[in-house]
Design an enzyme around this catalytic site. Structure first.
Site, PDB file in Angstrom:
ATOM      1  N   MET A  54       1.024  -1.101   0.154  1.00 22.12           N
ATOM      2  CA  MET A  54      -0.034   0.169  -0.188  1.00 22.12           C
ATOM      3  C   MET A  54       1.046   1.510  -0.078  1.00 22.12           C
ATOM      4  O   MET A  54       0.115   2.238   0.528  1.00 22.12           O
ATOM      5  CB  MET A  54      -1.382  -0.358   2.029  1.00 22.12           C
ATOM      6  CG  MET A  54      -1.559  -1.059   1.555  1.00 22.12           C
ATOM      7  SD  MET A  54      -3.138  -0.555   2.107  1.00 22.12           S
ATOM      8  CE  MET A  54      -3.045  -0.833   3.353  1.00 22.12           C
ATOM      9  N   GLY A  55       2.238   1.273  -0.652  1.00 23.97           N
ATOM     10  CA  GLY A  55       2.628   2.355  -0.473  1.00 23.97           C
ATOM     11  C   GLY A  55       4.102   2.434   1.198  1.00 23.97           C
ATOM     12  O   GLY A  55       3.167   1.606   1.558  1.00 23.97           O
ATOM     13  N   HIS A  85       8.929   1.219   3.547  1.00 29.69           N
ATOM     14  CA  HIS A  85       9.896   0.920   4.560  1.00 29.69           C
ATOM     15  C   HIS A  85      10.620   0.128   4.277  1.00 29.69           C
ATOM     16  O   HIS A  85      10.647  -0.986   3.279  1.00 29.69           O
ATOM     17  CB  HIS A  85       9.393   0.903   5.736  1.00 29.69           C
ATOM     18  CG  HIS A  85       8.652   0.270   6.273  1.00 29.69           C
ATOM     19  ND1 HIS A  85       8.748  -1.437   5.776  1.00 29.69           N
ATOM     20  CD2 HIS A  85       7.430  -0.091   6.238  1.00 29.69           C
ATOM     21  CE1 HIS A  85       7.682  -2.492   6.064  1.00 29.69           C
ATOM     22  NE2 HIS A  85       5.930  -0.917   6.336  1.00 29.69           N
ATOM     23  N   GLY A 104      10.776  -2.703   5.426  1.00 27.60           N
ATOM     24  CA  GLY A 104      10.419  -4.558   5.690  1.00 27.60           C
ATOM     25  C   GLY A 104       9.720  -4.853   4.556  1.00 27.60           C
ATOM     26  O   GLY A 104       9.777  -5.775   4.024  1.00 27.60           O
ATOM     27  N   HIS A 105       9.045  -3.603   3.128  1.00 23.66           N
ATOM     28  CA  HIS A 105       8.984  -3.784   2.033  1.00 23.66           C
ATOM     29  C   HIS A 105       9.892  -3.690   1.081  1.00 23.66           C
ATOM     30  O   HIS A 105       9.922  -5.225   0.330  1.00 23.66           O
ATOM     31  CB  HIS A 105       8.103  -2.903   1.703  1.00 23.66           C
ATOM     32  CG  HIS A 105       6.541  -1.710   2.037  1.00 23.66           C
ATOM     33  ND1 HIS A 105       6.491  -1.459   2.868  1.00 23.66           N
ATOM     34  CD2 HIS A 105       5.545  -2.827   2.411  1.00 23.66           C
ATOM     35  CE1 HIS A 105       5.227  -0.471   3.305  1.00 23.66           C
ATOM     36  NE2 HIS A 105       4.671  -1.831   2.946  1.00 23.66           N
ATOM     37  N   GLN A 116      -3.243 -13.078   7.424  1.00 22.84           N
ATOM     38  CA  GLN A 116      -3.012 -12.214   5.946  1.00 22.84           C
ATOM     39  C   GLN A 116      -2.702 -13.064   5.122  1.00 22.84           C
ATOM     40  O   GLN A 116      -3.834 -13.496   4.203  1.00 22.84           O
ATOM     41  CB  GLN A 116      -2.879 -10.537   6.014  1.00 22.84           C
ATOM     42  CG  GLN A 116      -2.984 -10.149   4.546  1.00 22.84           C
ATOM     43  CD  GLN A 116      -2.540  -8.633   4.082  1.00 22.84           C
ATOM     44  OE1 GLN A 116      -3.057  -7.674   4.452  1.00 22.84           O
ATOM     45  NE2 GLN A 116      -0.977  -8.891   3.876  1.00 22.84           N
ATOM     46  N   SER A 170       5.875  -0.372  10.467  1.00 26.99           N
ATOM     47  CA  SER A 170       5.181  -0.404   9.893  1.00 26.99           C
ATOM     48  C   SER A 170       4.992   0.743   9.345  1.00 26.99           C
ATOM     49  O   SER A 170       5.561   2.149   9.788  1.00 26.99           O
ATOM     50  CB  SER A 170       4.509  -0.784  10.711  1.00 26.99           C
ATOM     51  OG  SER A 170       2.933  -0.893  10.457  1.00 26.99           O
ATOM     52  N   SER A 171       4.325   0.687   7.582  1.00 28.56           N
ATOM     53  CA  SER A 171       3.624   2.090   7.361  1.00 28.56           C
ATOM     54  C   SER A 171       3.223   3.001   8.904  1.00 28.56           C
ATOM     55  O   SER A 171       3.129   4.031   9.066  1.00 28.56           O
ATOM     56  CB  SER A 171       2.653   1.978   5.992  1.00 28.56           C
ATOM     57  OG  SER A 171       3.853   1.400   5.255  1.00 28.56           O
ATOM     58  N   ARG A 172       1.941   2.645   9.620  1.00 28.13           N
ATOM     59  CA  ARG A 172       1.360   3.101  10.305  1.00 28.13           C
ATOM     60  C   ARG A 172       2.480   3.611  11.480  1.00 28.13           C
ATOM     61  O   ARG A 172       1.822   4.610  12.060  1.00 28.13           O
ATOM     62  CB  ARG A 172       0.401   2.376  10.997  1.00 28.13           C
ATOM     63  CG  ARG A 172      -0.693   1.520   9.865  1.00 28.13           C
ATOM     64  CD  ARG A 172      -2.221   1.241  10.535  1.00 28.13           C
ATOM     65  NE  ARG A 172      -3.172   1.321   9.631  1.00 28.13           N
ATOM     66  CZ  ARG A 172      -3.577   0.468   9.076  1.00 28.13           C
ATOM     67  NH1 ARG A 172      -2.567  -0.744   9.440  1.00 28.13           N
ATOM     68  NH2 ARG A 172      -4.510   0.359   8.100  1.00 28.13           N
TER      69      ARG A 172
HETATM   70  P1  AMP Z   1       1.246  -3.191   3.379  1.00 24.80           P
HETATM   71  O1  AMP Z   1       1.510  -1.755   2.816  1.00 24.80           O
HETATM   72  O2  AMP Z   1       1.514  -2.433   4.766  1.00 24.80           O
HETATM   73  O3  AMP Z   1       0.269  -3.709   2.869  1.00 24.80           O
HETATM   74  O4  AMP Z   1       2.715  -4.076   3.303  1.00 24.80           O
HETATM   75  C1  AMP Z   1       2.837  -4.748   1.679  1.00 24.80           C
HETATM   76  C2  AMP Z   1       3.318  -6.247   2.085  1.00 24.80           C
HETATM   77  O5  AMP Z   1       4.568  -6.177   3.207  1.00 24.80           O
HETATM   78  C3  AMP Z   1       2.588  -6.985   3.523  1.00 24.80           C
HETATM   79  O6  AMP Z   1       2.660  -8.317   2.580  1.00 24.80           O
HETATM   80  C4  AMP Z   1       3.377  -7.250   4.976  1.00 24.80           C
HETATM   81  O7  AMP Z   1       2.962  -8.008   5.699  1.00 24.80           O
HETATM   82  C5  AMP Z   1       4.721  -6.894   4.010  1.00 24.80           C
HETATM   83  N1  AMP Z   1       4.855  -6.301   5.236  1.00 24.80           N
HETATM   84  C6  AMP Z   1       4.773  -4.814   5.918  1.00 24.80           C
HETATM   85  N2  AMP Z   1       5.829  -4.809   6.945  1.00 24.80           N
HETATM   86  C7  AMP Z   1       6.817  -5.674   7.178  1.00 24.80           C
HETATM   87  C8  AMP Z   1       7.773  -5.919   8.094  1.00 24.80           C
HETATM   88  N3  AMP Z   1       8.063  -5.239   9.210  1.00 24.80           N
HETATM   89  N4  AMP Z   1       8.441  -7.122   7.450  1.00 24.80           N
HETATM   90  C9  AMP Z   1       8.224  -7.657   6.767  1.00 24.80           C
HETATM   91  N5  AMP Z   1       6.819  -7.160   5.373  1.00 24.80           N
HETATM   92  C10 AMP Z   1       6.508  -6.678   6.180  1.00 24.80           C
END
Ligand code: AMP
Length: 289
Positions: A32-33, A36, A38-39, A155, A187-189
């Protein structure tokens, strides 16, 4: 390697078909953009495993509840493209809401039963929205493999079940959670939190670590392990808790006794920010409790 930003689904689908016809293995990372590390760790795994990588950036309205943060969710496509420019991503698919949900859109996926507990109960409709957008994105990006983060553990399980049930040809891979050095899951949040709240939020990874430590010392009672997490959150003044549970990693069902494969799940609020985190108990502590 060219980084192309496309919102046109036909162009992206044709890119994927052509790459696969040429014998290339194609990976997709859906986001969702507000990217960070993690992505980017998912993108790295995709780049390592595949010959071509597609990243989608789309804040999906149908997975947000009416009182959730859809409006304020961070949107920063330019910064996201800069973050991706150093990794070898072939295409960034960044559609608008209209491109994904055009006039007359009325078809959706009813998420599989594994969506019902935990997040599903706290966020009604959330997983229907997730399953719908993931299936739509897999129609546009029919990749060999899709990479998801175990940060959103339920998820990944929901998407695995949906892909199995609907005979989707893409393999689903769950990737490790990337954390800040002090343990906070990226986390983006996290950007919503003040410094004080961020310090408080460390109780989530500390609680998970404390439970993993207890497990290592021989405790097997799921209730006792969950209570240890609850104690850590209470100690940090976190009182608004959606759930804390120790569950079977396949079924997400709570069992009286935990095993090495069990997953401890947390969803709680720090201030106004809702955070989720989890760990596999058999992996041991994330940080020193
Ligand atoms: P989101 O943008 O939050 O929807 O996340 C997109 C993808 O990145 C999803 O598969 C999340 O599980 C993964 N993601 C988000 N945060 C992390 C993280 N800290 N470590 C690994 N994957 C992550």
């Amino acid at each position: 390697m060219t980084l192309r930003v496309e919102g046109e689904s036909d162009v992206v689908r044709e890119f994927v078909h052509e790459a696969r016809r040429a014998g290339k293995k194609v990976g997709v990372v859906m986001t969702m953009g507000a990217l960070h590390e993690g992505h980017l760790s998912l993108v790295e795994v995709a780049n390592r495993d595949c010959d071509a990588t597609v990243v989608s950036v789309f804040v999906n309205p149908t997975q947000f509840g009416p009182h959730e943060d859809f409006e304020k969710y961070p949107r920063q496509l330019e910064a996201d493209l800069r973050a991706l420019s150093s990794s070898s991503v072939d295409v960034v698919f960044a559609p608008t809401v209209d491109q994904m949900y055009g006039d007359g859109h009325s078809t959706s996926v009813c998420a599989p039963s594994i969506s019902e507990p935990w997040e599903g109960r706290c966020r009604p409709g959330h997983f229907d929205g997730v399953a719908t957008v993931v299936l739509k994105l897999l129609q546009i990006v029919p990749a060999d493999v899709a990479y998801f983060g175990n940060k959103d553990y339920q998820q990944v399980q929901v998407i695995r079940a949906m892909v199995r049930d609907l005979h989707v040809g893409t393999r689903i891979v769950g990737c490790p959670i990337l954390r800040d050095p002090d343990g906070l899951a990226k986390s983006s949040r996290n950007a919503y939190m003040t410094d004080d709240e961020r310090a408080q939020a460390l109780a989530l990874s500390q609680g998970l670590s404390a439970a993993a430590e207890l497990f290592k010392m021989g405790e097997r009672g799921s209730a006792a392990l969950a209570a240890r997490i609850r104690q850590q959150l209470a100690g940090a003044g976190i009182t608004k808790i959606d759930y804390i549970a120790v569950v079977d990693s396949d079924t997400l069902v709570e069992k009286p006794n935990a095993g090495a494969d069990s997953i401890a799940l947390i969803a709680s609020y720090v201030g106004e920010t809702r955070l989720i985190d989890n760990c596999r108990l058999g992996d041991g502590p994330i940080v020193a409790p």
